[in-house]
Write a protein that holds these residues in place. Structure first.
Motif, mmCIF file in Angstrom:
data_model
loop_
_atom_site.group_PDB
_atom_site.id
_atom_site.type_symbol
_atom_site.label_atom_id
_atom_site.label_comp_id
_atom_site.label_asym_id
_atom_site.label_seq_id
_atom_site.Cartn_x
_atom_site.Cartn_y
_atom_site.Cartn_z
ATOM 1 N N LEU A 40 -34.460 -32.797 4.194
ATOM 2 C CA LEU A 40 -34.207 -33.279 2.841
ATOM 3 C C LEU A 40 -35.503 -33.574 2.103
ATOM 4 O O LEU A 40 -36.544 -33.806 2.729
ATOM 5 C CB LEU A 40 -33.352 -34.554 2.910
ATOM 6 N N PRO A 41 -35.453 -33.608 0.756
ATOM 7 C CA PRO A 41 -36.658 -33.953 -0.005
ATOM 8 C C PRO A 41 -37.012 -35.427 0.170
ATOM 9 O O PRO A 41 -36.192 -36.220 0.637
ATOM 10 C CB PRO A 41 -36.245 -33.652 -1.453
ATOM 11 N N GLU A 42 -38.223 -35.769 -0.209
ATOM 12 C CA GLU A 42 -38.690 -37.159 -0.130
ATOM 13 C C GLU A 42 -38.183 -37.951 -1.332
ATOM 14 O O GLU A 42 -38.092 -37.411 -2.443
ATOM 15 C CB GLU A 42 -40.232 -37.204 -0.150
ATOM 16 N N ALA A 54 -34.518 -28.358 -0.019
ATOM 17 C CA ALA A 54 -33.941 -28.820 1.241
ATOM 18 C C ALA A 54 -33.621 -27.608 2.104
ATOM 19 O O ALA A 54 -33.685 -26.472 1.641
ATOM 20 C CB ALA A 54 -32.677 -29.644 0.974
ATOM 21 N N ALA A 55 -33.275 -27.873 3.359
ATOM 22 C CA ALA A 55 -32.884 -26.788 4.264
ATOM 23 C C ALA A 55 -31.804 -27.295 5.209
ATOM 24 O O ALA A 55 -31.785 -28.468 5.590
ATOM 25 C CB ALA A 55 -34.088 -26.293 5.060
ATOM 26 N N VAL A 56 -30.921 -26.375 5.558
ATOM 27 C CA VAL A 56 -29.852 -26.662 6.510
ATOM 28 C C VAL A 56 -29.933 -25.609 7.598
ATOM 29 O O VAL A 56 -29.978 -24.416 7.313
ATOM 30 C CB VAL A 56 -28.463 -26.602 5.841
ATOM 31 N N ASN A 63 -30.811 -21.993 6.236
ATOM 32 C CA ASN A 63 -30.686 -21.732 4.804
ATOM 33 C C ASN A 63 -31.528 -22.705 4.007
ATOM 34 O O ASN A 63 -31.418 -23.917 4.205
ATOM 35 C CB ASN A 63 -29.228 -21.929 4.356
ATOM 36 N N GLY A 64 -32.328 -22.191 3.078
ATOM 37 C CA GLY A 64 -33.002 -23.045 2.119
ATOM 38 C C GLY A 64 -32.031 -23.379 1.004
ATOM 39 O O GLY A 64 -31.163 -22.563 0.671
ATOM 40 N N LEU A 65 -32.153 -24.560 0.434
ATOM 41 C CA LEU A 65 -31.291 -24.979 -0.668
ATOM 42 C C LEU A 65 -32.129 -25.253 -1.899
ATOM 43 O O LEU A 65 -33.101 -26.010 -1.834
ATOM 44 C CB LEU A 65 -30.512 -26.247 -0.295
ATOM 45 N N ASP A 66 -31.736 -24.647 -3.012
ATOM 46 C CA ASP A 66 -32.411 -24.876 -4.280
ATOM 47 C C ASP A 66 -31.748 -26.040 -5.006
ATOM 48 O O ASP A 66 -30.542 -26.241 -4.884
ATOM 49 C CB ASP A 66 -32.330 -23.623 -5.164
#
Length: 126
Positions: A40-42, A54-56, A63-66
């Motif tokens: 997750l982002p900071e 973020a990434a899952v 998967n990267g998340l935009d």
């Protein structure tokens, strides 16, 4: 009253005033399979819509998340980093990813409402 909006990357935002909670949809978690890691982002990070934030990672794929909406991260859900399976169990509730103070409320209007999102999913499954 909060409002749910969705994007074509199967993320949801729940708007409540100038804050939005962000996560992935039930459809997304089902496609991913068992989630094993969430990045997750900071808190305090400034996000631009469309920027990877973020990434899952699942047993199948990473998967990267935009960011579905621009703003400043105000909170992250440590629960999903400690126990990523929360994303599979309750993706639209306890499995949320982060909260953001929305920079431009007009951006949410470009996202789909629930009916439009369900129609979009139907086009993927037929």
């Amino acid at each position: 009253m909060s409002t749910m909006r969705f994007n074509q990357d199967h993320q949801w935002i729940r708007l409540d005033g100038d804050e939005a909670v962000v996560g992935i949809t039930d459809y997304a978690q089902a496609q991913l399979g068992e989630v094993v890691h969430v990045d997750l982002p900071e808190v305090g990070a400034r996000l631009e819509r469309g920027q990877e934030v973020a990434a899952v990672e699942s047993v199948k794929v990473s998967n990267g998340l935009d960011a579905p909406i621009s703003g400043e991260v105000t909170a992250v859900n440590a629960g999903v980093t400690d126990d990523p399976t929360m994303v599979n169990v309750d993706p639209m509730g306890a499995g949320w990813f982060y909260k953001v103070r929305v920079a431009d409320g007009k951006e949410s209007k470009a996202l789909m409402d629930e009916a439009a999102y369900m129609t979009f999913i139907d086009t993927l499954t037929t």
